[in-house]
Write a protein that holds these residues in place. Structure first.
Motif, PDB file in Angstrom:
ATOM      1  N   ASP A   1       0.896  -1.208  -0.075  1.00  0.00           N
ATOM      2  CA  ASP A   1      -0.008   0.067   0.030  1.00  0.00           C
ATOM      3  C   ASP A   1       0.828   1.015  -0.152  1.00  0.00           C
ATOM      4  O   ASP A   1       1.807   1.268   0.748  1.00  0.00           O
TER       5      ASP A   1
ATOM      6  N   THR B   1      -1.042  -3.402   7.460  1.00  0.00           N
ATOM      7  CA  THR B   1      -1.828  -3.271   6.240  1.00  0.00           C
ATOM      8  C   THR B   1      -2.473  -1.927   6.227  1.00  0.00           C
ATOM      9  O   THR B   1      -2.599  -1.155   7.310  1.00  0.00           O
ATOM     10  N   GLY B   2      -2.809  -1.142   5.175  1.00  0.00           N
ATOM     11  CA  GLY B   2      -3.522  -0.150   5.052  1.00  0.00           C
ATOM     12  C   GLY B   2      -4.807  -0.698   4.823  1.00  0.00           C
ATOM     13  O   GLY B   2      -4.894  -1.829   4.829  1.00  0.00           O
ATOM     14  N   THR B   3      -5.961   0.324   4.629  1.00  0.00           N
ATOM     15  CA  THR B   3      -7.252  -0.269   4.405  1.00  0.00           C
ATOM     16  C   THR B   3      -8.117   0.801   4.056  1.00  0.00           C
ATOM     17  O   THR B   3      -7.690   2.184   3.919  1.00  0.00           O
TER      18      THR B   3
ATOM     19  N   ILE C   1     -12.108   1.486   8.810  1.00  0.00           N
ATOM     20  CA  ILE C   1     -11.899   0.584   9.855  1.00  0.00           C
ATOM     21  C   ILE C   1     -12.713   1.214  11.177  1.00  0.00           C
ATOM     22  O   ILE C   1     -12.872   2.568  11.141  1.00  0.00           O
TER      23      ILE C   1
ATOM     24  N   ARG D   1     -12.090  -4.030   9.502  1.00  0.00           N
ATOM     25  CA  ARG D   1     -11.422  -3.182   8.388  1.00  0.00           C
ATOM     26  C   ARG D   1     -12.244  -3.699   7.119  1.00  0.00           C
ATOM     27  O   ARG D   1     -12.416  -4.882   6.790  1.00  0.00           O
TER      28      ARG D   1
ATOM     29  N   GLY E   1     -11.320  -2.942   3.303  1.00  0.00           N
ATOM     30  CA  GLY E   1     -10.455  -2.643   2.332  1.00  0.00           C
ATOM     31  C   GLY E   1     -10.956  -2.009   0.964  1.00  0.00           C
ATOM     32  O   GLY E   1     -12.127  -1.320   0.912  1.00  0.00           O
TER      33      GLY E   1
ATOM     34  N   CYS F   1      -1.612  -7.961  14.351  1.00  0.00           N
ATOM     35  CA  CYS F   1      -2.161  -7.386  12.969  1.00  0.00           C
ATOM     36  C   CYS F   1      -2.400  -5.839  13.319  1.00  0.00           C
ATOM     37  O   CYS F   1      -2.980  -5.474  14.343  1.00  0.00           O
TER      38      CYS F   1
ATOM     39  N   ALA G   1      -3.064  -1.692  11.190  1.00  0.00           N
ATOM     40  CA  ALA G   1      -3.694  -1.065  10.406  1.00  0.00           C
ATOM     41  C   ALA G   1      -3.079   0.426  10.397  1.00  0.00           C
ATOM     42  O   ALA G   1      -2.865   1.108  11.634  1.00  0.00           O
TER      43      ALA G   1
ATOM     44  N   VAL H   1      -3.839   4.084   9.040  1.00  0.00           N
ATOM     45  CA  VAL H   1      -4.933   4.870   8.281  1.00  0.00           C
ATOM     46  C   VAL H   1      -4.764   6.318   8.859  1.00  0.00           C
ATOM     47  O   VAL H   1      -4.256   6.702   9.895  1.00  0.00           O
TER      48      VAL H   1
ATOM     49  N   VAL I   1      -7.955  -6.035  13.175  1.00  0.00           N
ATOM     50  CA  VAL I   1      -6.483  -5.738  13.779  1.00  0.00           C
ATOM     51  C   VAL I   1      -6.537  -5.520  15.231  1.00  0.00           C
ATOM     52  O   VAL I   1      -7.544  -5.502  15.738  1.00  0.00           O
TER      53      VAL I   1
ATOM     54  N   ILE J   1      -4.606   0.001  15.685  1.00  0.00           N
ATOM     55  CA  ILE J   1      -4.677   1.085  14.432  1.00  0.00           C
ATOM     56  C   ILE J   1      -3.913   2.239  14.704  1.00  0.00           C
ATOM     57  O   ILE J   1      -3.887   2.861  15.816  1.00  0.00           O
TER      58      ILE J   1
END
Length: 255
Positions: free
Chosen positions: A74, A148-150, A153, A159, A161, A186, A188, A190, A209, A212
């Protein structure tokens, strides 16, 4: 239409509605992509304050304790991949849409002066090592951290995507290989406008996740319920299977 099919359709409509609403706000702070401009259905954008969000992630024990990190391709995570290489961490990632599979960036095998290039989508294919699923299963340690991005969320870590399901597929493949578990942290990364306080209705395979990271805060999720199903073959989009070789490899492995 069966009740199950109707439920799937309702979930898809709900996700689409949430994304469109968030993307309207994201456009105000997002960095346009050279290929997709502001088409957030095609890429996960970088955004104003992205550096601060990543700095929060770097200061978190999940990152500091990780040896091997899976980082999605991402735009908001380019700087994280670069810093991970500088910090001597192994980086596992996929190409855009996973079509050319998984790649390993090993900082011990890459000259420091090209770490920046290696952390990009074009560079990682030229200086990284292509990894089949069999390679990942037999040659690599377990993944310590998934980042990850997303698109959107909520505070429960659910989340949504871009709508293609790539990160869910990546999670499912690594889960079936035994390289991650529900205990694998996990995260994210954002913008604050992507974080919602409302209830989001996840599907059984939607990833959740533990934390965040935004430009202004780190949000710890209490008791995230992560998927334990791997790839659900009868729910997998046929086009994804036909165009993503790692999915075909996993199917052939019979896991």
């Amino acid at each position: 239409m069966s009740s199950q099919t109707s439920n799937y359709a309702e979930i898809a409509d709900h996700k689409s509605s949430v994304r469109e609403r968030v993307w309207t706000e994201l456009r105000k702070v997002a960095v346009a992509d050279s290929r997709f401009h502001f088409d957030f259905g095609e890429f996960i954008a970088d955004f104003e304050g992205g550096e601060a969000a990543v700095e929060r992630l770097l200061d978190n024990p999940y990152y500091r304790d990780a040896r091997l990190i899976f980082i999605t391709p991402d735009n908001c995570l380019d700087r994280l991949r670069l810093q991970a290489l500088k910090d001597g961490k192994l980086v596992l990632m996929t190409t855009y849409s996973i079509k050319r599979g998984f790649w390993l960036l090993d900082p011990k095998k890459i000259a420091p002066e090209i770490y920046l290039y290696a952390s990009t989508l074009d560079g990682m294919e030229r200086v990284g090592e292509h990894m089949t699923l069999a390679d990942i299963q037999t040659k690599l340690p377990n993944v310590d951290y998934m980042v990850t991005g997303t698109g959107a969320i909520n505070l429960e870590g659910v989340r949504f995507g871009k709508g293609h399901g790539f990160f869910d597929a990546e999670w499912g493949m690594l889960y079936q290989l035994g390289k991650i578990s529900v205990e694998t942290p996990c995260a994210a990364v954002v913008h604050d406008c992507q974080v919602l306080s409302e209830k989001l209705n996840p599907d059984v395979y939607d990833t959740v996740v533990d934390v965040i990271f935004t430009p202004t805060r780190a949000i710890n999720v209490s008791g995230p319920h992560k998927p334990t199903c791997g790839i659900i073959w009868d729910r997998l989009d046929q086009h994804m299977f036909d165009t993503i070789p790692p999915l075909q490899e996993l199917k052939a492995m019979g896991l």
